[in-house]
Motif scaffolding. Structure first.
Motif, PDB file in Angstrom:
ATOM      1  N   HIS A   5      34.164  54.362  -8.495  1.00 42.22           N
ATOM      2  CA  HIS A   5      34.700  52.994  -8.372  1.00 42.22           C
ATOM      3  C   HIS A   5      34.989  52.667  -6.905  1.00 42.22           C
ATOM      4  CE1 HIS A   5      34.987  51.781 -12.516  1.00 42.22           C
ATOM      5  NE2 HIS A   5      35.802  52.763 -12.864  1.00 42.22           N
ATOM      6  N   GLU A  61      32.093  49.586 -14.906  1.00 44.63           N
ATOM      7  CA  GLU A  61      32.334  50.854 -15.606  1.00 44.63           C
ATOM      8  C   GLU A  61      31.025  51.608 -15.824  1.00 44.63           C
ATOM      9  OE1 GLU A  61      35.058  52.316 -16.041  1.00 44.63           O
ATOM     10  OE2 GLU A  61      36.285  50.632 -15.372  1.00 44.63           O
ATOM     11  N   MET A  78      38.436  53.721 -17.759  1.00 44.73           N
ATOM     12  CA  MET A  78      39.179  54.647 -16.926  1.00 44.73           C
ATOM     13  C   MET A  78      39.640  53.958 -15.657  1.00 44.73           C
ATOM     14  SD  MET A  78      37.292  58.234 -17.209  1.00 44.73           S
ATOM     15  CE  MET A  78      35.804  57.608 -17.899  1.00 44.73           C
ATOM     16  N   ARG A  79      40.299  52.851 -15.850  1.00 50.38           N
ATOM     17  CA  ARG A  79      40.661  52.105 -14.670  1.00 50.38           C
ATOM     18  C   ARG A  79      41.741  51.123 -15.073  1.00 50.38           C
ATOM     19  NH1 ARG A  79      39.859  47.746 -12.240  1.00 50.38           N
ATOM     20  NH2 ARG A  79      39.778  47.721  -9.980  1.00 50.38           N
ATOM     21  N   HIS A 136      34.124  59.875 -11.634  1.00 53.16           N
ATOM     22  CA  HIS A 136      34.087  58.516 -12.177  1.00 53.16           C
ATOM     23  C   HIS A 136      35.018  57.600 -11.366  1.00 53.16           C
ATOM     24  CE1 HIS A 136      33.950  55.367 -15.386  1.00 53.16           C
ATOM     25  NE2 HIS A 136      35.158  55.112 -14.890  1.00 53.16           N
ATOM     26  N   GLU A 137      36.230  58.072 -11.117  1.00 52.49           N
ATOM     27  CA  GLU A 137      37.182  57.249 -10.354  1.00 52.49           C
ATOM     28  C   GLU A 137      36.740  57.087  -8.902  1.00 52.49           C
ATOM     29  OE1 GLU A 137      39.253  55.547 -11.912  1.00 52.49           O
ATOM     30  OE2 GLU A 137      39.059  56.604 -13.821  1.00 52.49           O
TER      31      GLU A 137
HETATM   32 ZN    ZN Z   1      36.321  53.434 -14.824  1.00 52.05          ZN
END
Ligand code: ZN
Length: 336
Positions: free
Chosen positions: A222, A245, A1-2, A218-219
């Motif tokens: 980061h 992650e 997700m990145r 989640h974002e």
């Molecule tokens: Zn991610």
């Protein structure tokens, strides 16, 4: 997700171009449809800003970098593909208006910051007088948000003047330093250290709020764990990306708990999203499998529940087990 590196710059701001690029004669433009289209985008943005605010504010005590914020999101007609049409659709004579006031934020509690309300001044600045490009100019909106942050940092409050001559004022509270941005197209979710950017087609927008909050968490993880800068310093090898992650996954339930959500919603997110989208772009081999990821997340929940019961908060700055050395590469970077 990145997404990695350069993509983030390209993905900036609200590029709601698709319905607004019509070059046909004004008489043929369906302004009601344009307004409805903008409204749908704003509904999703409201959802993102509400959840982002709750996460960024609820975790401010543990973030290394916090900023004063009132939870106000602006919109600039210059960022549309056809600014004149967008202006007419929303009934504005200027370019700047309120986009969202995040639920529970000082802007929302102050009242007056209602959607599409036309703005004449932000503190000492009339943002409408800042030069802008002819269309798709997202930079001016960034400039306006930067200006708001500067005023709040220096003066501890912001007065906003509206087109009808009335004013509203709000005093900020500390939040983790991340901006949340909705992309008008695409189904990606990325974090670049300073921003969390999510595409309007990301499937989780349809999930229950605490589960949707999982992807935003989640974002945000980061960013608050400094992953982008760490990967810049230490290299974006598959092993490094996988570790960051995994950290972002494992921090999800902590961020949710401090924001008032059920931390187990992070597990639900990974099962709900991962089981249907595990073949997609976001699950390439740099990630563990979604079922494995769900297990890592679930492994955090007992400690979080225990801390919440004893201390009323889940202090991840103290208790979260890191999988990377956060200071890794700092000495080398200084020598360069
Ligand atoms: Zn991610």
């Amino acid at each position: 997700m990145r997404a990695l590196g350069a993509a983030a710059g390209v993905l900036s701001a609200a590029l709601l171009a698709a319905p607004l690029t019509a070059q046909s004669a004004p008489a043929k433009i369906d302004y009601a449809a344009e307004r409805a289209s903008i409204g749908r985008y704003q509904d999703s943005d409201q959802r993102l800003q509400d959840v982002g605010w709750q996460l960024a504010q609820g975790n401010a005590a543990f973030c290394r970098k916090v900023v004063p914020s009132i939870g106000l999101q602006l919109q600039d007609m210059a960022s549309y593909g056809a600014p004149a049409i967008a202006r007419a659709a929303l009934g504005l004579s200027r370019d700047f208006a309120v986009q969202t006031a995040a639920r529970g934020s000082p802007a929302a509690l102050a009242g007056g910051f209602t959607r599409n309300r036309e703005i004449a001044r932000l503190g000492g600045l009339d943002p409408n007088t800042v030069p802008a490009g002819a269309a798709m100019d997202w930079q001016r909106l960034v400039t306006a948000h930067d200006h708001v942050d500067t005023v709040l940092s220096r003066q501890g409050s912001l007065a906003v003047s509206f087109a009808d001559g009335s004013q509203a004022q709000a005093e900020p509270v500390p939040v983790c330093a991340t901006r949340f941005e909705l992309l008008g197209a695409g189904d990606t979710a990325v974090a670049d250290g300073a921003r969390v950017v999510i595409g309007i087609d990301f499937p989780a927008f349809a999930y229950d709020e605490p589960v949707f909050a999982g992807v935003v968490a989640h974002e945000l993880a980061h960013n608050v764990l400094g992953h982008d800068a760490w990967l810049d310093r230490n290299g974006r090898t598959r092993k490094h990306v996988r570790r960051t992650e995994r950290e972002a996954d494992r921090l999800m339930p902590w961020l949710l708990a401090n924001a008032g959500y059920d931390p187990a919603a992070a597990v639900t997110f990974m099962k709900q999203w991962g089981s249907r989208h595990d073949a997609g772009l976001l699950m390439w081999r740099k990630h563990d499998g979604w079922d494995e990821r769900a297990e890592f997340i679930a492994g955090e929940v007992p400690m979080i529940a225990d801390l919440m019961a004893r201390e009323g908060r889940a202090d991840w700055a103290t208790h979260f087990r890191r999988e990377i050395d956060p200071a890794g590469g700092l000495v080398a970077a200084r020598k360069r």
